[in-house]
Design a protein around this motif. Structure first.
Motif, PDB file in Angstrom:
ATOM      1  N   UNK A  15       0.828  -1.204   0.000  1.00 32.41           N
ATOM      2  CA  UNK A  15       0.000   0.000   0.000  1.00 32.41           C
ATOM      3  C   UNK A  15       0.862   1.253   0.000  1.00 32.41           C
ATOM      4  N   UNK A  16       1.978   1.209   0.748  1.00 33.37           N
ATOM      5  CA  UNK A  16       2.915   2.334   0.752  1.00 33.37           C
ATOM      6  C   UNK A  16       3.511   2.557  -0.641  1.00 33.37           C
ATOM      7  N   UNK A  17       3.896   1.465  -1.274  1.00 34.39           N
ATOM      8  CA  UNK A  17       4.511   1.557  -2.592  1.00 34.39           C
ATOM      9  C   UNK A  17       3.521   2.120  -3.613  1.00 34.39           C
ATOM     10  N   UNK A  18       2.286   1.654  -3.549  1.00 39.43           N
ATOM     11  CA  UNK A  18       1.272   2.114  -4.493  1.00 39.43           C
ATOM     12  C   UNK A  18       1.016   3.609  -4.325  1.00 39.43           C
ATOM     13  N   UNK A  19       0.921   4.054  -3.063  1.00 40.14           N
ATOM     14  CA  UNK A  19       0.686   5.469  -2.808  1.00 40.14           C
ATOM     15  C   UNK A  19       1.873   6.312  -3.264  1.00 40.14           C
ATOM     16  N   UNK A  20       3.075   5.822  -3.009  1.00 46.44           N
ATOM     17  CA  UNK A  20       4.274   6.575  -3.385  1.00 46.44           C
ATOM     18  C   UNK A  20       4.392   6.724  -4.899  1.00 46.44           C
ATOM     19  N   UNK A  21       4.133   5.653  -5.624  1.00 40.38           N
ATOM     20  CA  UNK A  21       4.213   5.721  -7.082  1.00 40.38           C
ATOM     21  C   UNK A  21       3.318   6.831  -7.629  1.00 40.38           C
ATOM     22  N   UNK A  22       2.097   6.845  -7.138  1.00 40.51           N
ATOM     23  CA  UNK A  22       1.122   7.809  -7.631  1.00 40.51           C
ATOM     24  C   UNK A  22       1.567   9.245  -7.352  1.00 40.51           C
ATOM     25  N   UNK A  23       2.013   9.482  -6.120  1.00 47.74           N
ATOM     26  CA  UNK A  23       2.393  10.837  -5.733  1.00 47.74           C
ATOM     27  C   UNK A  23       3.718  11.266  -6.350  1.00 47.74           C
ATOM     28  N   UNK A  24       4.669  10.323  -6.451  1.00 47.32           N
ATOM     29  CA  UNK A  24       5.974  10.656  -7.024  1.00 47.32           C
ATOM     30  C   UNK A  24       5.842  11.023  -8.497  1.00 47.32           C
ATOM     31  N   UNK A  25       5.020  10.295  -9.232  1.00 51.43           N
ATOM     32  CA  UNK A  25       4.801  10.623 -10.631  1.00 51.43           C
ATOM     33  C   UNK A  25       4.107  11.977 -10.785  1.00 51.43           C
ATOM     34  N   UNK A  26       3.242  12.298  -9.822  1.00 53.21           N
ATOM     35  CA  UNK A  26       2.489  13.545  -9.904  1.00 53.21           C
ATOM     36  C   UNK A  26       3.366  14.759  -9.607  1.00 53.21           C
ATOM     37  N   UNK A  27       4.249  14.658  -8.608  1.00 53.92           N
ATOM     38  CA  UNK A  27       4.991  15.821  -8.125  1.00 53.92           C
ATOM     39  C   UNK A  27       6.454  15.868  -8.555  1.00 53.92           C
ATOM     40  N   UNK A  28       6.913  14.887  -9.346  1.00 56.16           N
ATOM     41  CA  UNK A  28       8.343  14.870  -9.650  1.00 56.16           C
ATOM     42  C   UNK A  28       8.751  16.133 -10.411  1.00 56.16           C
ATOM     43  N   UNK A  29       9.925  16.709 -10.065  1.00 54.95           N
ATOM     44  CA  UNK A  29      10.391  17.952 -10.706  1.00 54.95           C
ATOM     45  C   UNK A  29      10.516  17.866 -12.218  1.00 54.95           C
ATOM     46  N   UNK A  30      10.847  16.677 -12.743  1.00 58.00           N
ATOM     47  CA  UNK A  30      10.976  16.551 -14.190  1.00 58.00           C
ATOM     48  C   UNK A  30       9.639  16.768 -14.897  1.00 58.00           C
ATOM     49  N   UNK A  31       8.565  16.491 -14.212  1.00 59.76           N
ATOM     50  CA  UNK A  31       7.234  16.682 -14.793  1.00 59.76           C
ATOM     51  C   UNK A  31       6.670  18.064 -14.463  1.00 59.76           C
ATOM     52  N   UNK A  32       7.286  18.727 -13.497  1.00 55.60           N
ATOM     53  CA  UNK A  32       6.843  20.062 -13.103  1.00 55.60           C
ATOM     54  C   UNK A  32       8.077  20.970 -12.969  1.00 55.60           C
ATOM     55  N   UNK A  33       8.753  21.247 -14.080  1.00 54.18           N
ATOM     56  CA  UNK A  33      10.044  21.940 -14.017  1.00 54.18           C
ATOM     57  C   UNK A  33       9.990  23.347 -13.432  1.00 54.18           C
ATOM     58  N   UNK A  34       8.876  24.015 -13.497  1.00 54.91           N
ATOM     59  CA  UNK A  34       8.782  25.410 -13.044  1.00 54.91           C
ATOM     60  C   UNK A  34       8.027  25.557 -11.726  1.00 54.91           C
ATOM     61  N   UNK A  35       7.791  24.464 -11.049  1.00 59.84           N
ATOM     62  CA  UNK A  35       6.986  24.519  -9.825  1.00 59.84           C
ATOM     63  C   UNK A  35       7.846  24.203  -8.601  1.00 59.84           C
ATOM     64  N   UNK A  36       8.064  25.210  -7.783  1.00 60.76           N
ATOM     65  CA  UNK A  36       8.788  25.003  -6.528  1.00 60.76           C
ATOM     66  C   UNK A  36       7.937  24.189  -5.551  1.00 60.76           C
ATOM     67  N   UNK A  37       6.641  24.364  -5.633  1.00 61.47           N
ATOM     68  CA  UNK A  37       5.735  23.636  -4.747  1.00 61.47           C
ATOM     69  C   UNK A  37       5.817  22.138  -5.000  1.00 61.47           C
ATOM     70  N   UNK A  38       5.811  21.752  -6.290  1.00 56.71           N
ATOM     71  CA  UNK A  38       5.895  20.329  -6.629  1.00 56.71           C
ATOM     72  C   UNK A  38       7.215  19.732  -6.177  1.00 56.71           C
ATOM     73  N   UNK A  39       8.292  20.502  -6.307  1.00 49.65           N
ATOM     74  CA  UNK A  39       9.604  20.015  -5.865  1.00 49.65           C
ATOM     75  C   UNK A  39       9.599  19.739  -4.366  1.00 49.65           C
ATOM     76  N   UNK A  40       9.008  20.638  -3.600  1.00 49.62           N
ATOM     77  CA  UNK A  40       8.943  20.449  -2.148  1.00 49.62           C
ATOM     78  C   UNK A  40       8.052  19.270  -1.787  1.00 49.62           C
TER      79      UNK A  40
END
Length: 380
Positions: free
Chosen positions: A22-47
């Motif tokens: 369950x931890x792994x499933x949740x992490x995958x979803x959130x990591x893909x959503x907030x990763x800096x490579x997918x949100x290059x101009x967002x400081x919020x996503x990086x944090x």
């Protein structure tokens, strides 16, 4: 400890007793959503990504999770003696572990790309084109063919190294046969380009086999073509392809069958077709004709007044299908042959015969009458 630091379970959106899956499933979803490579101009996503990553790495480590459950952030904060281990994508319980099984399935590595040791590969398949006759296709056919074969090179005894030398551990992959490649935030393994997955490097390849350890030869195989096989079908000979790599299984040999055109018959699945010329007299007054089949000639009655294009069906005179117990039929397509190179006497007789037909009216030529009636109605 900053008061703004959220609870790790809340960060991942899971309950306190959540399983590793369950931890792994949740992490995958959130990591893909907030990763800096997918949100290059967002400081919020990086944090947010750093927060999610920290939470996941903590809760997937049994010791850190126990300390966090008991003491909260103070139990794992480095500044307060908790000690945060790992870090980066390669750390324990990190991104590579969470996503590795996905890419392992795609690239054949498994277990998050943690496979070690030379990769085993199946040898390439070989193809052999074989031309056979229609009779051989119908009855089945056994023959022998010559195909490539490989044996151990005698000078190097199959090692691939020049006599007096030996293979060395590959320095690029350290003998594992695989190297790790980092692409953005993806970490995966691929075959070592230097040793090609063997884990060994041959500094002095054998001059006879050029380092392959194999000698190409020819061998004779007996191939059985089953009865009923059709054009374009293949017969598989297991294990008679090229040898595998690193002890992998050999490939297979595929014999592709091409049925040569027949002088008399045309095949359509399990049925056969034949164009049968008959004389003008036989078509007119009827008679017996000999029809060829794959099993010999048969007598067939032609009824009186048979026209060109008439098709007769001889049951069970075709071919038994490859995957069927039923035998096809033979279709005889009649062609009335016009006499040629007549003598003067024959021409006189034919003119006399034609006059007798005309004197009988339209009853002798029903098709001709119908055609002329159609023409008249068209122009009227």
């Amino acid at each position: 400890m900053p008061k703004s630091k959220r609870d790790f379970y809340e960060v991942l959106g899971v309950a306190k007793g959540a399983s590793d899956e369950e931890l792994k499933k949740a992490y995958r979803k959130l990591a893909m959503k907030h990763h800096p490579d997918r949100n290059p101009d967002s400081k919020t996503s990086e944090a947010q990504f750093k927060e999610v990553k920290e939470a996941y790495e903590t809760l997937t480590d049994p010791n850190k999770r126990a300390a966090y459950d008991q003491y909260g952030h103070a139990g794992v904060d480095p500044s307060m003696g908790g000690g945060f281990g790992g870090g980066g994508f390669g750390g324990g319980g990190g991104f590579a572990d969470a996503f590795g099984d996905i890419f392992g399935d795609i690239f054949g590595q498994g277990g998050g790309g943690r496979h070690s040791g030379p990769q085993v590969y199946k040898g390439s398949d070989l193809r052999y084109n074989m031309d056979i006759s229609l009779e051989q296709a119908a009855e089945g056919y056994t023959t022998q063919i010559r195909v490539p074969s490989w044996s151990n090179c005698k000078p190097c005894h199959g090692s691939g190294a020049e006599p007096g030398s030996k293979a060395e551990r590959c320095s690029t992959c350290d003998g594992h046969g695989q190297v790790r490649v980092q692409q953005g935030f993806f970490s995966m393994q691929q075959t070592c380009p230097k040793c090609r997955g063997t884990g060994e490097y041959i500094p002095k390849p054998c001059k006879t086999c050029h380092g392959t350890g194999k000698h190409k030869e020819q061998k004779t195989l007996e191939i059985k073509i089953p009865a009923g096989i059709d054009d374009g079908m293949r017969v598989r000979s297991v294990g008679n392809g090229e040898p595998g790599l690193n002890g992998g299984p050999s490939g297979d040999l595929y014999v592709e069958v091409r049925v040569k055109p027949h002088k008399v018959f045309e095949r359509d699945g399990s049925d056969l077709h034949v164009q049968m010329p008959i004389s003008f007299a036989t078509a007119t007054i009827g008679g017996e004709i000999e029809v060829p089949t794959l099993s010999g000639r048969v007598e067939f009655p032609i009824p009186e007044g048979t026209q060109t294009g008439k098709t007769f069906r001889l049951r069970n005179k075709g071919i038994k299908g490859l995957r069927s117990t039923m035998v096809g039929d033979l279709f005889v397509h009649v062609m009335v042959e016009t006499p040629v190179k007549l003598t003067e006497e024959q021409k006189k007789l034919l003119h006399k015969f034609d006059e007798s037909l005309k004197s009988g009216g339209d009853k002798h030529s029903p098709q001709q009458k119908g055609w002329f009636d159609g023409v008249k109605s068209f122009f009227s």
